[in-house]
Design an enzyme around this catalytic site. Sequence first.
Site, short mmCIF file in Angstrom:
data_model
loop_
_atom_site.label_atom_id
_atom_site.label_comp_id
_atom_site.label_asym_id
_atom_site.label_seq_id
_atom_site.Cartn_x
_atom_site.Cartn_y
_atom_site.Cartn_z
N ARG A 184 -0.02 8.46 -3.30
CA ARG A 184 -1.27 8.53 -2.53
C ARG A 184 -1.50 9.96 -2.06
NH1 ARG A 184 -2.87 4.80 2.70
NH2 ARG A 184 -0.95 5.68 3.57
N ASP A 464 1.77 4.61 11.79
CA ASP A 464 1.33 5.80 11.06
C ASP A 464 0.00 6.24 11.63
OD1 ASP A 464 -0.59 4.11 9.99
OD2 ASP A 464 0.14 4.21 7.94
#
Length: 550
Positions: A184, A464
Amino acid sequence: MLPQMNAEPELASYSREQSGPRIEISGPWVERSEEVLTPLSMQLLASLHRRFNPRRLELLAARAQRQAELDAGALPEFVHAYPPLAAAEAAPGDWTVAPIPDDLRDRRVEITGPVDRKMIINALNAPVKAFMADFEDSCSPTWGNLVRGQVNLRDAIRGTISFADRENGRVYRLAEKTATLIVRPRGWHMPEKHVRIGGEVVSGALFDFALYMANNHEALARKGTAPYFYLPKLENHLEARLWNDVFVATQDALGMKRGTIRATVLIETVLAAFEMDAILFELREHCAGLNCGRWDYIFSYIKKFRNRPEFLLPDRSAVSMDRHFLKSYVDLLIQTCHRRGAHAMGGMAAQIPIRHDHAANELALARVRADKLREADAGHDGTWIAHPGLAPTALAAFDSVMRGPNQIDVKRADVKVSVADLLQAHSGDITEAGLRGNIRVGVQYIESWLRGNGCVPLYNLMEDAATAEICRAQLWQWIRHGARTNDGRLITEGRFDRLLTDELDRIHREVGAARLAGGVFPTAARLFAEMIQQESFDEFLTLPAYEHLT
């Protein structure tokens, strides 16, 4: 086609001697950086920057214009407009994405995590189908993290990666059979401030992508696999079209067959939920599926309607996937993907094993089990976990429902989702505990991010950037709209200030003197408070925080 350049000069030499616009790298030297900051990778990056960065900037400006329209009262609408297809292609109603590659057909459990060396080894060795190596929400984008991450992936693809852990004396190496690797890159909004081309700062997304492609496409082919990506934070099909054009240009430049690159798009913005079919269409030659990026989706819902009090949400812990607007988004994603022959991936289980408390651990695993069964029963083809310890639970849930490698045959013809379904806010309590929890998690996450760690275990959850975004967005919105906690008290800047002081004291007690002395808590608290108390809303907390990142 770009020439193959095998020489690996010192970093400073090619930054001055490449033909075309000057490439300037201001990041500090990182061990083995010459193995990934190669002439070929820089040449590819320069080519992509010159060709596509103007469009990227135009699309980011269009986001700001769209936000102004939403602030003025506009609502999203479904987008089903496709460009004309060539005569040899199917009609718009009949098309499907390209066939899924063999090593992506079964994705029932995927693990995600940052690109540090030990994490990559453990994730690839985990009993899962795929590993998403993350340069985005779980990676603090220090220059060292990014360059070392590229080195680590290069080694992993070639099977040479190892890690000697000084704390436990163990040496970690790859098993004979490993999970499929997916990468990603950062979103379109993030710059890479350490690299300028022709005086212009480059896109973080193009930097991450170009280095990975230039350095690994041949090694991946030799292994019988290909470059696979997750694409984050797209807001519309035009942003997907930009990625597709980047893919085509890169494959042409590197002498690769078109369609070799495959991508799964994270539907993690509320606007993208109205354009899922169009996003798949734009990427149909390169797309493998869509993913329910649940935490960023909740953040996007708050962010896009931040100036409208009718869209207030309750405590973060109360915004669960069984709520109507989230269930509608999930059902529509599954239906859309399966109609087009693509995977519909489920969301992240953020729980981590609680080793010191058996009862609490069993309760956490029960929540994971229920969540994954919900996803499998709905028709998802796979799901995400943040810790290898959750793999058996997630696998068991999907194995109990799935009889083949995926559930693309589950078409969900029963689904009928309207604009109102996707926008329906749900009622619930805002509590003082919720206020305090948002402050505590937000400050601690930013503090860790500023120190170079973007994946932070807090209170038995792996946090996160997405979950931290929810924390600060809710606080900003609650204050702006005069929300009240369930005891009737108004949420004001003064109350936030008092609670911030209290929670900083609690954080200091919890982390201890040594951790406190080695951290940057005052900077994190100040930055967090500024983002919440200012009149304007920062689109991403990582943008102002990036200015403080060394």
